[in-house]
Write a protein that holds these residues in place. Structure first.
Motif, PDB file in Angstrom:
ATOM      1  N   ASN A  44       0.645  -1.318   0.089  1.00  0.00           N
ATOM      2  CA  ASN A  44       0.074   0.180   0.067  1.00  0.00           C
ATOM      3  C   ASN A  44       0.811   1.481  -0.070  1.00  0.00           C
ATOM      4  O   ASN A  44       0.368   2.353  -0.012  1.00  0.00           O
ATOM      5  N   HIS A  78       0.856  -0.869  -5.231  1.00  0.00           N
ATOM      6  CA  HIS A  78       0.019  -1.699  -6.120  1.00  0.00           C
ATOM      7  C   HIS A  78       0.581  -2.288  -7.257  1.00  0.00           C
ATOM      8  O   HIS A  78      -0.028  -2.557  -8.410  1.00  0.00           O
ATOM      9  N   ARG A 122       3.349   6.902  -8.811  1.00  0.00           N
ATOM     10  CA  ARG A 122       1.838   5.870  -8.583  1.00  0.00           C
ATOM     11  C   ARG A 122       2.140   4.663  -9.388  1.00  0.00           C
ATOM     12  O   ARG A 122       1.578   3.630  -9.027  1.00  0.00           O
ATOM     13  N   SER A 123       3.042   4.345 -10.515  1.00  0.00           N
ATOM     14  CA  SER A 123       3.162   2.985 -11.192  1.00  0.00           C
ATOM     15  C   SER A 123       4.247   2.596 -11.527  1.00  0.00           C
ATOM     16  O   SER A 123       4.360   1.683 -12.157  1.00  0.00           O
ATOM     17  N   MET A 185      -4.575  -2.642 -11.661  1.00  0.00           N
ATOM     18  CA  MET A 185      -4.500  -1.393 -11.615  1.00  0.00           C
ATOM     19  C   MET A 185      -5.975  -0.770 -11.643  1.00  0.00           C
ATOM     20  O   MET A 185      -6.128   0.161 -11.138  1.00  0.00           O
ATOM     21  N   THR A 188      -7.145   0.165  -8.144  1.00  0.00           N
ATOM     22  CA  THR A 188      -6.361   0.969  -7.421  1.00  0.00           C
ATOM     23  C   THR A 188      -6.983   2.157  -6.810  1.00  0.00           C
ATOM     24  O   THR A 188      -6.849   2.433  -5.736  1.00  0.00           O
ATOM     25  N   GLU A 192      -6.732   2.661  -2.720  1.00  0.00           N
ATOM     26  CA  GLU A 192      -6.115   4.043  -2.228  1.00  0.00           C
ATOM     27  C   GLU A 192      -7.485   4.669  -1.368  1.00  0.00           C
ATOM     28  O   GLU A 192      -7.137   5.097  -0.334  1.00  0.00           O
ATOM     29  N   CYS A 211     -14.135   2.567  -9.252  1.00  0.00           N
ATOM     30  CA  CYS A 211     -13.530   1.861 -10.328  1.00  0.00           C
ATOM     31  C   CYS A 211     -14.058   1.768 -11.634  1.00  0.00           C
ATOM     32  O   CYS A 211     -13.810   0.897 -12.683  1.00  0.00           O
TER      33      CYS A 211
END
Length: 315
Positions: A44, A78, A122-123, A185, A188, A192, A211
């Motif tokens: 996380n 993630h 973030r990714s 993803m 995500t 979050e 989502c």
């Protein structure tokens, strides 16, 4: 032929201290097994790792890479990954988990490309070798030393080292397509939201809306990817958060139950016993000998898997 669907079965969540949100995992318990796990996992918070000795391999979502002594990893929340050591060896790692935005604040605005920074944190998933990036391991090890020694001014030193580390990482960062993590993803926004709002009451439909899924599709995909229901996952995150409070504060069990979102002490006790195998009071007493630090140094909710554990699950 379509690629087999990737099933996620392990989520490792850490509650960071509010006053200085960074956590260290290190020591002999973090020797990595040479037996490759059948499961990928994700966290996380942003993870920065450094290999202190040994070698082996990693899966970073759908990409396999090799590591050796002095390798540094930078893995955003993630992002799916797992690590294993070379045959008949146990590599030794140390890890930092941190909230970069809170630690560095407005200093991040001075970096040259804030949009790239946002994508990276973030990714991003990067592996820096000692040969190609000799600056990386010394910076991470210096941060670890400052945190664990906690000499006067250590927080200022850590912030400065972290800012330098982040600026250098931006120079190295290259975006890549990562199709294997697409479904994760997609979850995500919900993950979050849970991390930031676990202490509040909210309907599962709220998570599905975030989502852009129907509640039915969201529940199915969540269970498929995370290995549990959305509601049970919220309880898991609450219990994890309460473990940190039990370990690091003197607040009463009732106060902690309320703080993490339980209106009923009996409900909290039931879920704690279900997840931890002990009552909150017994769990706290068992760890009373541990010092209370603003920077936590412990094995976390999940500990490194042993070869025997992986083998027993795979056979």
């Amino acid at each position: 032929m379509a690629r087999p669907r990737l099933v996620i079965s392990e989520y490792r969540s850490y509650e960071l201290p509010a006053d200085f949100p960074i956590m260290v995992l290190q020591g002999e318990k973090w020797r990595i097994s040479p037996v490759r796990s059948s499961r990928l996992h994700f966290h996380n918070w942003l993870e920065v790792g450094v290999c202190l000795s040994g070698s082996g391999g990693m899966m970073l979502e759908d990409r396999q890479v090799d590591f050796g002594e002095g390798t540094v990893t930078f893995i955003a929340p993630h992002v799916l990954h797992t690590t294993w050591s070379a045959p008949d060896t146990f590599s030794l790692w140390s890890y930092l988990y941190l909230d970069l935005e809170t630690l560095l604040g407005h200093a991040l605005l001075d970096l040259p490309d804030t949009r790239q920074l946002h994508r990276m944190t973030r990714s991003g998933c990067m592996l820096l070798t000692a040969a190609d990036s000799p600056w990386a391991a010394p910076l991470v090890q210096e941060m670890l030393e400052e945190i664990t020694q906690a000499k006067p001014g250590w927080q200022t030193c850590v912030r400065g080292l972290l800012l330098a580390f982040t600026a250098r990482m931006l120079r190295e960062y290259r975006e890549e397509e990562r199709p294997a993590g697409r479904q994760l993803m997609a979850l995500t926004p919900a993950l979050e939201y849970i991390r930031e709002n676990y202490m509040n009451a909210f309907p599962i439909e709220r998570l599905a809306d975030l989502c852009h899924m129907s509640p039915t599709h969201f529940r199915r995909l969540f269970h498929e990817q995370i290995g549990t229901t959305p509601l049970d996952f919220v309880h898991l995150v609450r219990i994890e958060a309460s473990c940190t409070l039990l370990r690091t504060t003197g607040a009463s069990v009732a106060a902690i139950a309320s703080q993490v979102g339980y209106g009923s002490l009996s409900c909290y006790n039931r879920h704690f016993l279900q997840n931890m195998g002990a009552t909150p009071s017994d769990w706290r007493r068992a760890g009373q000998g541990e010092a209370r630090h603003s920077v936590l140094t412990y094995t976390g909710w999940q500990k490194a898997e042993t070869s025997e554990e992986i083998l027993s699950r795979n056979t």
